[in-house]
Enzyme design. Structure first.
Site, PDB file in Angstrom:
ATOM      1  CD  GLN A 184     -49.182  10.991 -12.070  1.00 46.08           C
ATOM      2  OE1 GLN A 184     -48.856  11.429 -10.988  1.00 46.08           O
ATOM      3  NE2 GLN A 184     -49.106   9.710 -12.362  1.00 46.08           N
TER       4      GLN A 184
ATOM      5  CE1 TYR B 272     -49.155   8.636 -33.901  1.00 43.01           C
ATOM      6  CE2 TYR B 272     -48.657   9.387 -31.683  1.00 43.01           C
ATOM      7  CZ  TYR B 272     -49.387   8.584 -32.537  1.00 43.01           C
ATOM      8  OH  TYR B 272     -50.344   7.739 -32.041  1.00 43.01           O
TER       9      TYR B 272
ATOM     10  CG  ASP C 174     -52.314   5.492 -48.607  1.00 45.33           C
ATOM     11  OD1 ASP C 174     -52.598   5.945 -47.484  1.00 45.33           O
ATOM     12  OD2 ASP C 174     -51.292   5.815 -49.243  1.00 45.33           O
TER      13      ASP C 174
END
Lengths: 242, 254
Positions: free
Chosen positions: A242, A152, A59
């Site tokens: 963009q 995240y 892990d």
């Protein structure tokens, strides 16, 4: 001339290498001549049939697992000087709905795990003193905002700047550290996404394949990237232009 | 393994020395027919000899990148090899001058060569890709100074910043073409080439000082940048467009 085996004589660790981008990277490094240890939490997903690739159950976010990984790569022939920190999780979870344990879980795997990889990997590279190359897989979400993924985003933004801090610290030892920023890539992480609808939001009009990340990572960790450190390679089909 | 640019055709501007020279050599070794351009015909001839001596395909065209007429001749030379696949807009001018001493003429020179020259190259290349039906790649050589500020280089920083931004718009327009065209920029740090030594002198002590001021503790060499340009020009970067690839030994990381 393209060196057919440009990574001959080298050994590598790729975390999160049982599927998707990590597995593609491990395959490519092995095809380029490196001996590769891939890690993953899921033993049942271990890639068994890839020549030059060995699986170690570990892990990324567990400090206690890293000595096992480093021992495995230390047993391989070749100089350990390539580390690809790819393991990560990306649950969709808006801010208020995200519990503290859920937030911590993402940070543990993505950010603390990347730190632990640096810590243990760099210690091993220092052992031979020949330098090395580390690629940290961040995301375009480490560079731009995306709604619904606060943990995240925080973890990937953290990886992006940790790579720069590491590059500055380790440069004098010839250990290069760069971050890679994939856009939407066809992996398990994106399999629920509607590519027909979302692909065109990338100027190149589609999702990327894992192999299109691999070639960038291989550039960075090979001698072709020998003067590249502390920078960001964005592989996103132009998504963030963009 | 097949070579990365086998059977392709590329234009490399500013190929008579430094990064352009190394890029032209590398591209030819990767199987590419190279139209190498520059103002120094004697150096161009030496490059033709060097590449030809290795069995590579190359043509030199004397080229002022500010001149549309010159660009038309460059495009013709590429057509003679085959449909264009890649353009490396590498030619440029560098000089160090504080703001107060930078004249309008100095500023115009930096912009005409670095920005207008790059702009004309992108135009010519897009036209050639469309004519040839190729999913081409344009690599614009900007600079670390097109990403961060640097004292006493106001005109150069402005011109290279313009290339960085121009690249992103070109990437969007290129992505709208069929087949799609990719456009990216490369950002060298201090690379020990005539562009640098012409300003500061070819002094090994100075090169060492630059090296010590770089996280990797080494001076940049043009072949390091050529490898990055090759990555962006080849299919290795097939999902990369509008991106900035910095090749600076870590100088820009802090």
């Amino acid at each position: 001339m393209s060196a057919a085996r440009e990574l001959q004589g080298r050994s590598a660790v790729v975390t999160g290498g049982t599927r998707g981008i990590g597995l593609a990277i491990a395959r490519a490094l092995a095809q380029a001549g490196a001996r590769v240890v891939v890690t993953g939490r899921d033993t049942s997903a271990a890639p068994t049939a890839v020549e030059g690739v060995q699986f170690v159950q570990a892990d990324q976010g567990a400090d206690a697992d890293w000595p096992r990984v480093m021992a495995a790569v230390g047993d391989l022939p070749g100089r350990f000087d390539i580390l690809v920190l790819n393991a990560g999780v990306s649950p969709f979870s808006p801010i208020v709905a995200t519990t503290l344990p859920a937030f911590r879980d993402v940070m543990r795997t993505n950010l603390k795990g990347a730190f632990l990889g640096l810590k243990h990997g760099v210690a091993a590279m220092r052992g031979h003193g020949q330098g090395g190359a580390i690629a940290m897989v961040s995301s375009i979400v480490g560079k731009i905002g995306v709604a619904g993924v606060p943990a995240y985003a925080a973890s990937k933004g953290g990886v992006r700047l940790m790579a720069k801090a590491a590059a500055l610290e380790l440069g004098p030892e010839k250990i290069r550290v760069n971050s890679v920023h994939p856009g939407l890539i066809r992996t398990r992480m994106t399999e629920g996404y509607d590519e027909a609808a979302m692909g065109p939001r990338a100027p190149l009009g589609r999702f990327g394949d894992p192999e299109e990340i691999t070639s960038g990572v291989q550039f960075l960790v090979s001698d072709r990237g020998r003067f590249v450190t502390g920078t960001e390679l964005v592989v996103d089909g132009g998504w963030i232009v963009q | 393994m097949t070579r990365k640019l086998e059977g392709r055709t590329a234009i490399v501007t500013g190929a008579t020395k430094g990064i352009g020279w190394e890029t032209a050599l590398l591209f030819a070794r990767e199987g590419c027919a190279v139209v190498a351009t520059g103002r120094d015909a004697a150096a161009g001839e030496a490059l033709v000899q060097a590449i030809g001596g290795e069995g590579g395909r190359v043509a030199f065209v004397a080229h002022d990148i500010r001149s549309e007429a010159d660009w038309a001749r460059v495009a013709e030379a590429a057509d003679a090899f085959g449909p264009l696949d890649a353009l490396v807009n590498n030619a440029g001018v560098f000089f160090v001058k504080p703001l107060a001493e930078t004249t309008e003429a100095d500023f115009d020179l930096a912009c005409e060569i670095n920005v207008e020259g790059t702009f004309l190259g992108v135009k010519i290349a897009f036209d050639a890709f469309a004519r040839g039906g190729r999913s081409g790649s344009v690599v614009n050589v900007s600079s670390l100074m097109g990403q961060v500020g640097f004292p006493d280089a106001i005109a150069y920083c402005a011109s290279k910043g313009a290339i960085t931004a121009l690249t992103k718009t070109a990437a969007l327009e290129g992505a709208a073409m069929a087949p799609k065209v990719r456009v990216n920029s490369v950002h060298p740090g201090v690379i020990w080439t005539p562009m640098i030594t012409g300003q500061f002198g070819d002094d090994p002590a100075l090169a060492e000082a630059f090296a010590q001021d770089t996280p990797l503790r080494t001076i940049g060499r043009p072949e390091y940048v050529a490898d990055a340009i090759l990555f962006l020009a080849s299919d290795d970067s097939s999902y990369v467009t509008g991106a900035e690839l910095t090749v600076d030994g870590g100088r820009g990381a802090d």
